[in-house]
Design a protein around this motif. Structure first.
Motif, PDB file in Angstrom:
ATOM      1  N   HIS A   1     -26.182  42.553 -19.925  1.00 48.85           N
ATOM      2  CA  HIS A   1     -26.091  43.484 -21.534  1.00 48.85           C
ATOM      3  C   HIS A   1     -25.081  44.571 -21.274  1.00 48.85           C
ATOM      4  CE1 HIS A   1     -27.143  44.396 -25.550  1.00 48.85           C
ATOM      5  NE2 HIS A   1     -27.236  45.401 -25.058  1.00 48.85           N
TER       6      HIS A   1
ATOM      7  N   ARG B   1     -22.827  49.221 -29.624  1.00 53.10           N
ATOM      8  CA  ARG B   1     -24.285  48.740 -29.779  1.00 53.10           C
ATOM      9  C   ARG B   1     -24.501  47.825 -30.869  1.00 53.10           C
ATOM     10  NH1 ARG B   1     -26.884  50.915 -25.685  1.00 53.10           N
ATOM     11  NH2 ARG B   1     -26.103  52.498 -24.729  1.00 53.10           N
TER      12      ARG B   1
ATOM     13  N   GLU C   1     -27.642  45.864 -31.485  1.00 52.80           N
ATOM     14  CA  GLU C   1     -28.743  46.729 -31.237  1.00 52.80           C
ATOM     15  C   GLU C   1     -28.815  47.738 -32.454  1.00 52.80           C
ATOM     16  OE1 GLU C   1     -28.317  49.120 -27.801  1.00 52.80           O
ATOM     17  OE2 GLU C   1     -27.366  47.275 -26.825  1.00 52.80           O
ATOM     18  N   ASP C   2     -30.125  48.086 -32.565  1.00 47.82           N
ATOM     19  CA  ASP C   2     -30.273  49.477 -33.705  1.00 47.82           C
ATOM     20  C   ASP C   2     -29.880  50.650 -32.983  1.00 47.82           C
ATOM     21  OD1 ASP C   2     -31.635  47.614 -35.420  1.00 47.82           O
ATOM     22  OD2 ASP C   2     -33.541  47.828 -34.466  1.00 47.82           O
TER      23      ASP C   2
ATOM     24  N   CYS D   1     -27.125  39.615 -34.258  1.00 45.40           N
ATOM     25  CA  CYS D   1     -25.962  40.225 -33.816  1.00 45.40           C
ATOM     26  C   CYS D   1     -25.040  40.301 -35.073  1.00 45.40           C
ATOM     27  CB  CYS D   1     -25.322  39.308 -32.603  1.00 45.40           C
ATOM     28  SG  CYS D   1     -23.640  39.856 -32.274  1.00 45.40           S
TER      29      CYS D   1
ATOM     30  N   HIS E   1     -26.220  42.571 -38.271  1.00 49.41           N
ATOM     31  CA  HIS E   1     -25.867  43.947 -37.691  1.00 49.41           C
ATOM     32  C   HIS E   1     -24.253  44.281 -38.183  1.00 49.41           C
ATOM     33  CE1 HIS E   1     -29.775  44.483 -35.917  1.00 49.41           C
ATOM     34  NE2 HIS E   1     -29.415  45.631 -35.761  1.00 49.41           N
TER      35      HIS E   1
END
Length: 353
Positions: A4, A32, A37-38, A94, A97
């Motif tokens: 990652h 990110r 990701e948050d 993914c 976001h």
């Protein structure tokens, strides 16, 4: 460094190559997001930060899409092919976001474009009106009180950097008193396509200082008939195809009505034909060929404007009703008090005097 972290580094490098003008911290946050990701910043903040680089929206979105594809390939290669549920969840997070960020960028770009457009329109309208003010020596302001136009013609005194100075008159006081906030008024452009939004600032001697706060598309100014807002809404029954709809009339003119629906599920589209029936005084008004002329959400309510077809509604009855409503509105208008900012300042006396 795990898979990652390696992928994050690759995405950051690609974004830096594609968007060199964007700040490093923004690049990291966007990377990110692309990896699902948050992040600390809101999507709106990231969108604004990306657009501040003055890179075209198309180039930004293309760069993000390419990096998103890298992220998808990485997910395919690193997740367990036998665990479909896990793959779907990771991929879904993914994409979700990324879609939120993409939407935020498009919205921010649209707002930015609209802001530039509004500024250009405002400059043009102000230039046209300044020329008229100098030529005529007058400024024509207007407002609405329960949908009835209230206007004032005042002497033009001065203009400077977005501020106008005009003479103080009784009509001007009434016109501002008619505004819900007691400070807002409008000046229509020469072509009647736009209106300047005016805010009252203060009174000095016999002059009033006004600020040009913005510009908007003129809609009410284009009305051909006087419209009155009803203090007590009238029930109306609409028929659309095989559907019977109960609604309320919020305002009325000689050529149509403004209607609101109690049920959110009701929707009538522009140019659709409806039948209507409502009681006006002792008379039942009926029309079979009314047309929806606009449809929109106003203050969380679904509303439509309905235009009567000629000869389907007894106009003389509507005229009489509107006249009575107008007289009542004018009576209330005359009782309005002078806005505090338009009053002479109170002189403070020395307590020893």
């Amino acid at each position: 460094m795990n898979d990652h972290e390696k992928m994050l580094k690759i995405v950051i490098q690609n974004l830096e190559h594609e968007l060199p003008a964007v700040h490093r911290s923004t690049i990291e946050q966007v990377a990110r997001v692309i990896l699902g990701e948050d992040v600390e910043k809101s999507m709106g903040s990231l969108a604004v930060a990306l657009l501040q680089s003055n890179v075209s929206v198309g180039h930004i979105l293309s760069a993000l899409l390419r990096c998103e594809w890298l992220s998808v390939q990485h997910l395919i290669e690193t997740t367990d092919p036998g665990n479909i549920k896990q793959q779907v969840k990771i991929f879904s997070d993914c994409v979700d976001h990324f879609n939120v960020l993409q939407t935020a960028i498009i919205d921010a770009a649209d707002q930015r474009w609209q802001g530039v457009l509004d500024k250009e329109v405002k400059l043009r309208v102000v230039a046209e009106l300044r020329r008229r003010w100098r030529e005529t020596g007058e400024v024509h302001l207007h407002n609405y009180f329960d949908e009835i136009p209230v206007s004032a013609r005042v002497d033009f005194k001065e203009y400077n950097k977005g501020y106008i100075w005009v003479s103080m008159t009784r009509d001007l006081v009434t016109m501002f008193a008619a505004s819900p906030d007691l400070r807002t008024a409008y000046i229509t452009s020469p072509d009647r396509a736009h209106s300047l939004i005016i805010r009252g600032v203060n009174k000095s001697a016999d002059r009033i200082m006004l600020e040009i706060a913005g510009v908007e598309v003129s809609l009410r100014e284009r009305r051909r008939d006087v419209r009155v807002k009803l203090t007590r809404q009238l029930p109306i029954t609409l028929t659309h195809r095989d559907q019977v709809i109960e609604a309320s009339i919020v305002d009325i003119s000689c050529t149509g009505v403004g209607v609101k629906f109690p049920d959110e599920g009701i929707s009538l589209l522009h140019n659709e034909k409806v039948g209507l029936q409502f009681q006006l005084g002792s008379e039942l008004m009926k029309g079979d060929e009314a047309v929806i002329c606009w449809s929109q959400e106003i203050h969380g309510e679904h509303r439509v404007g309905i235009n009567f077809k000629p000869k389907t509604i007894r106009r003389e009855t509507v005229y009489r009703f509107i006249f009575v409503q107008e007289q009542a509105i004018i009576g209330r208008l005359r009782k309005l008090e002078t806005p505090s900012w338009m009053k002479d300042p109170i002189e403070l006396r020395d307590p020893d005097e």
